[in-house]
Design a protein around this motif. Structure first.
Motif, PDB file in Angstrom:
ATOM      1  N   UNK C  56       0.831  -1.201   0.000  1.00  0.00           N
ATOM      2  CA  UNK C  56       0.000   0.000   0.000  1.00  0.00           C
ATOM      3  C   UNK C  56       0.872   1.261   0.000  1.00  0.00           C
ATOM      4  N   UNK C  57       1.957   1.234   0.782  1.00  0.00           N
ATOM      5  CA  UNK C  57       2.902   2.360   0.768  1.00  0.00           C
ATOM      6  C   UNK C  57       3.484   2.537  -0.633  1.00  0.00           C
ATOM      7  N   UNK C  58       3.838   1.408  -1.248  1.00  0.00           N
ATOM      8  CA  UNK C  58       4.400   1.477  -2.601  1.00  0.00           C
ATOM      9  C   UNK C  58       3.410   2.134  -3.563  1.00  0.00           C
ATOM     10  N   UNK C  59       2.137   1.784  -3.422  1.00  0.00           N
ATOM     11  CA  UNK C  59       1.133   2.389  -4.301  1.00  0.00           C
ATOM     12  C   UNK C  59       1.035   3.893  -4.053  1.00  0.00           C
ATOM     13  N   UNK C  60       1.129   4.302  -2.772  1.00  0.00           N
ATOM     14  CA  UNK C  60       1.106   5.740  -2.474  1.00  0.00           C
ATOM     15  C   UNK C  60       2.313   6.430  -3.095  1.00  0.00           C
ATOM     16  N   UNK C  61       3.487   5.770  -3.056  1.00  0.00           N
ATOM     17  CA  UNK C  61       4.674   6.369  -3.659  1.00  0.00           C
ATOM     18  C   UNK C  61       4.514   6.505  -5.170  1.00  0.00           C
ATOM     19  N   UNK C  62       3.863   5.525  -5.787  1.00  0.00           N
ATOM     20  CA  UNK C  62       3.743   5.563  -7.249  1.00  0.00           C
ATOM     21  C   UNK C  62       2.587   6.444  -7.718  1.00  0.00           C
ATOM     22  N   UNK C  63       1.480   6.448  -6.950  1.00  0.00           N
ATOM     23  CA  UNK C  63       0.273   7.123  -7.438  1.00  0.00           C
ATOM     24  C   UNK C  63      -0.210   8.230  -6.510  1.00  0.00           C
ATOM     25  N   UNK C  64       0.626   8.626  -5.543  1.00  0.00           N
ATOM     26  CA  UNK C  64       0.229   9.655  -4.584  1.00  0.00           C
ATOM     27  C   UNK C  64      -0.229  10.941  -5.246  1.00  0.00           C
ATOM     28  N   UNK C  65       0.441  11.311  -6.337  1.00  0.00           N
ATOM     29  CA  UNK C  65       0.083  12.577  -6.985  1.00  0.00           C
ATOM     30  C   UNK C  65      -1.335  12.529  -7.553  1.00  0.00           C
ATOM     31  N   UNK C  66      -1.731  11.374  -8.091  1.00  0.00           N
ATOM     32  CA  UNK C  66      -3.087  11.268  -8.625  1.00  0.00           C
ATOM     33  C   UNK C  66      -4.115  11.307  -7.506  1.00  0.00           C
ATOM     34  N   UNK C  67      -3.794  10.609  -6.396  1.00  0.00           N
ATOM     35  CA  UNK C  67      -4.726  10.561  -5.266  1.00  0.00           C
ATOM     36  C   UNK C  67      -4.974  11.976  -4.736  1.00  0.00           C
ATOM     37  N   UNK C  68      -3.889  12.729  -4.530  1.00  0.00           N
ATOM     38  CA  UNK C  68      -4.034  14.085  -3.991  1.00  0.00           C
ATOM     39  C   UNK C  68      -4.798  14.991  -4.953  1.00  0.00           C
ATOM     40  N   UNK C  88      -0.523  -2.954 -11.960  1.00  0.00           N
ATOM     41  CA  UNK C  88       0.205  -4.226 -12.023  1.00  0.00           C
ATOM     42  C   UNK C  88       1.695  -3.976 -12.260  1.00  0.00           C
ATOM     43  N   UNK C  89       2.016  -3.024 -13.133  1.00  0.00           N
ATOM     44  CA  UNK C  89       3.421  -2.696 -13.388  1.00  0.00           C
ATOM     45  C   UNK C  89       4.100  -2.212 -12.110  1.00  0.00           C
ATOM     46  N   UNK C  90       3.420  -1.295 -11.407  1.00  0.00           N
ATOM     47  CA  UNK C  90       3.987  -0.783 -10.151  1.00  0.00           C
ATOM     48  C   UNK C  90       4.145  -1.907  -9.136  1.00  0.00           C
ATOM     49  N   UNK C  91       3.169  -2.817  -9.094  1.00  0.00           N
ATOM     50  CA  UNK C  91       3.253  -3.932  -8.142  1.00  0.00           C
ATOM     51  C   UNK C  91       4.423  -4.839  -8.485  1.00  0.00           C
ATOM     52  N   UNK C  92       4.651  -5.054  -9.778  1.00  0.00           N
ATOM     53  CA  UNK C  92       5.777  -5.885 -10.201  1.00  0.00           C
ATOM     54  C   UNK C  92       7.094  -5.238  -9.783  1.00  0.00           C
ATOM     55  N   UNK C  93       7.198  -3.920  -9.980  1.00  0.00           N
ATOM     56  CA  UNK C  93       8.419  -3.222  -9.567  1.00  0.00           C
ATOM     57  C   UNK C  93       8.599  -3.337  -8.059  1.00  0.00           C
ATOM     58  N   UNK C  94       7.494  -3.173  -7.313  1.00  0.00           N
ATOM     59  CA  UNK C  94       7.559  -3.313  -5.851  1.00  0.00           C
ATOM     60  C   UNK C  94       8.072  -4.702  -5.487  1.00  0.00           C
ATOM     61  N   UNK C  95       7.537  -5.727  -6.132  1.00  0.00           N
ATOM     62  CA  UNK C  95       7.939  -7.097  -5.825  1.00  0.00           C
ATOM     63  C   UNK C  95       9.424  -7.295  -6.117  1.00  0.00           C
ATOM     64  N   UNK C  96       9.857  -6.829  -7.292  1.00  0.00           N
ATOM     65  CA  UNK C  96      11.267  -7.005  -7.664  1.00  0.00           C
ATOM     66  C   UNK C  96      12.187  -6.214  -6.737  1.00  0.00           C
TER      67      UNK C  96
END
Lengths: 246, 246, 246
Positions: C56-68, C88-96
C-alpha cells in the motif's frame, strides 16, 4: 435428486439474498459495533464527560464503512446520513448501550447466547455490504479490479480501517499500530471476500451472486460465532498463513 | 402599531439578510481569524522561517469552513479558491498581520474598540455561512436532517474542527484534545444555530429565514462582543449546562 | 537560419511532448519512487513482516500525486487505480525491488549510471504530470489561478506532500516536520513549475505548452541528475533564496 438439491440451494440462497436488512439486521450490526466501542478503555468515561464526541464515535462505528466507501468513490462522505431512520436507530442503540438505567441493555446484549445471535446477524450485514459495494464500484468502473476490491474491503472492514482517526476523536493517539499493519480477522476475511465477489462480478467465478453471498455468509457466521464463543482473538487463517510463510 | 413594528422588523431583517458580505464583512472575518492565528504560540516565528506553511495555515483559518463543507458534500475541496479576489484579500491581510512594518496593522486591529467592531462583523459572516450552508445541503438532501445540521455546523465552526491538522501543518501535534472533546463557544453556538436553521429550512420553525438570520446574528454579536470585551473564555451556555447536568 | 533553428526547436519540443509515457517512462518513475521507499529506515523489515502495508505504501509512492489531485478536484480518490496495467506494473516493480533473489534488481537499478538514466526519465514524467494537471484544473476552473497552481503542485510533488500519513501507515509518526515546513527540491521546483505552467495556460507566458514542457524538463533533468550524481541534498534554489532573504 442432485439437481433438485442444487435447485433448492439456489432458491434458498436467492431468498436469503433478498431478506431486507433494515431494521432487524441493521439493529444487530449497531448493537455489536457499539458493544465493541464500549469495550474500548475510556469509552464509558467519554460518554459521561463528552457525549457529543462519544455519539460521533458511535456513528463512525456504525457507518464507517459507508463513509470510507463514499470517500474512495468521490461521493459525499456524509451521504449515508440522509437515511435519518438508520441514524436515529443507531443513536438509540448508542443511548441504551451507554446510558440505560442499571446498565440493563448492556447486560442483556452481552450475555453470551444473546450476543452470539447478534454477532451472527452482524456478519450477514457485513457480507451483504461487501457484495453491494462491489456491485456499486463495478457500475462506475467496469474493469477497475483494484477499485472493486478496495471498495468491497472498506465496506466489509468499516471503522477498523480508520481506527487511528476514530481514536484521535476520543483523544487517544496510537501511531505505532494500525489495521493495515495488524489486520484483525474481520478485515482479512473482508479482503478475501472482496476478492471473491470481484471475481464473481467479473464472471471469473462461475457462481451466482446469491449463492456466493449465502456461502460466504455461512463461512463468516461460523468463524465469528466460534471465535466469539471461545473468546479467541486468533484467526482461522493463521494455520494457512503459517503453512505458506513459515 | 404591533403589526407595523412587526412589518418593519421583517423589512429590516430582509434588508439585513441582503447586505453583500464581500468585501467589507469578509475582510473583518479574515482580520479576526488571522489575529487568532497570530495569538497561537510559535505562529510569528513560523511566518519568518516557513512563510509558505504560515500562508497555508492562514488560508485554512480563512476558508476552513468551505473546505470542510465541500469535503462533506463531495465537492472539490479547493472549490472556494476559485474566488481569486477573496484569496488575494485574505493573503493581503495575512501579509499585513505578520509582516507590516512596526507591526502597525496588528497594533491597530488588536486595539480593543477596533477589534470589537471586527469581531461583531465576523459573527455576521458566520451566521450567514451557516444559513447558506444549510440551504445548500437542503438543496441536495431534502430530508437529510443530519446532513443539514452537519453542514451548517462545519460552516459555522470552520478551522476549529480541523485544528489538529492545522497544527500538524505547523509541526505541532496535540492528540489529547480536539474541538469535539472541548467545544469552544463559537462551535457550540454554531451547532445550536445549525439546528435552528435546519428547523427553519424544513418549516418546523414558523419564522422567515431573514428574521432568523437577524435574530441569531444579534445573539452571536452580543455574546462574542461581550466575551471579547471581558477577555473571557467562558460561554453563556455554561449556566444552562450546569443546570441540565449538575 | 535563426528561424530555422527556432522552428526545429518548436518541432522537437512538440515531438517530445507527444512521446507516450506508458510503459517505459512510467516504469522509470515507479523504479525511482520505490528505490526511495526502500531507502527509508525500516522499509525492508516492513515488506517482510507486513507485505500488505508495504504494498500500500508502494502504491502511495507511485500514485500519490493522482490521489491528492483527485482529492482536491473532488474526483474519486482511487480513480487512477482503474488503470489496472499501471497498478500491475507498479506492483511488479515493488515485488522485484523488495523480494528479488540476491537483491539483484535493487543492485542493478541502484548502480549509479543506471540510476541516473531512471532519475532523468522520472523527471520527464513529473513535468508532464504538472502540465496535464494544470490543463485539467483549467478545464474545470477557467479563472481558478490558485486551483491550477495547487493541482500542478500536488501532481508534481506526489507522495512527499502526504509523507506524514504515508509514514503513519508504516507505524511511524513524525509530527514535528512535514513537506510544507521543509520543502525538498522536487516539491519546490514543482511549485515554481506549476506557476509557470499556469501562466502559460492563461496566456500570460508567451510560449507554447510543448516548448515549456521541453525547457522545464531539461531544467529538472539536469538539476536532479546533478544532485543525484553528487549525492547532494541541497537545492539549486538555495543560492537564490540566500540572496533574497539573507
Amino acid at each position: 435428486m442432485d439437481l433438485l438439491s442444487a435447485l433448492s440451494l439456489g432458491e434458498l440462497a436467492l431468498s436469503f439474498s433478498r431478506v431486507p436488512l433494515f431494521p432487524v439486521f441493521d439493529l444487530s450490526y449497531f448493537i455489536v459495533s457499539l458493544l465493541y466501542l464500549k469495550y474500548e478503555p475510556g469509552a464509558v468515561e467519554l460518554s459521561r464527560r463528552h457525549p457529543a464526541a462519544s455519539w460521533l464515535c458511535a456513528m463512525l462505528h456504525c457507518f464507517g464503512s459507508y463513509i470510507l466507501a463514499d470517500l474512495l468513490l468521490g461521493e459525499p462522505v456524509i451521504d449515508y446520513f440522509s437515511n435519518s431512520s438508520s441514524v436515529l436507530l443507531a443513536s438509540a442503540v448508542w443511548y441504551l448501550t451507554f446510558f440505560c438505567p442499571l446498565d440493563l441493555f448492556y447486560k442483556c446484549v452481552s450475555f453470551l447466547p444473546v450476543k452470539l445471535v447478534f454477532v451472527a446477524m452482524k456478519e450477514v450485514v457485513r457480507v451483504r455490504k461487501i457484495a453491494v459495494g462491489i456491485h456499486h464500484a463495478h457500475h462506475h468502473y467496469h474493469h477497475g479490479w483494484f477499485i472493486m476490491i478496495a471498495t468491497g474491503w472498506v465496506k466489509g472492514s468499516g471503522v477498523a480501517l480508520m481506527a487511528n482517526f476514530e481514536q484521535l476523536l476520543r483523544g487517544v493517539w496510537k501511531p505505532e499500530t494500525n489495521e493495515i499493519l495488524h489486520m484483525s480477522f474481520p478485515s482479512k476475511a473482508s479482503l478475501y471476500g472482496a476478492v471473491l465477489f470481484t471475481l464473481q462480478q467479473t464472471r471469473w467465478l462461475p457462481m451466482s451472486r446469491a449463492t456466493l453471498i449465502f456461502l460466504f455468509t455461512m463461512f463468516m457466521v461460523s468463524c465469528k460465532v466460534f471465535l466469539t464463543a471461545t473468546h479467541s482473538h486468533g484467526s482461522p487463517f493463521d494455520v494457512l498463513e503459517g503453512y505458506v510463510c513459515p
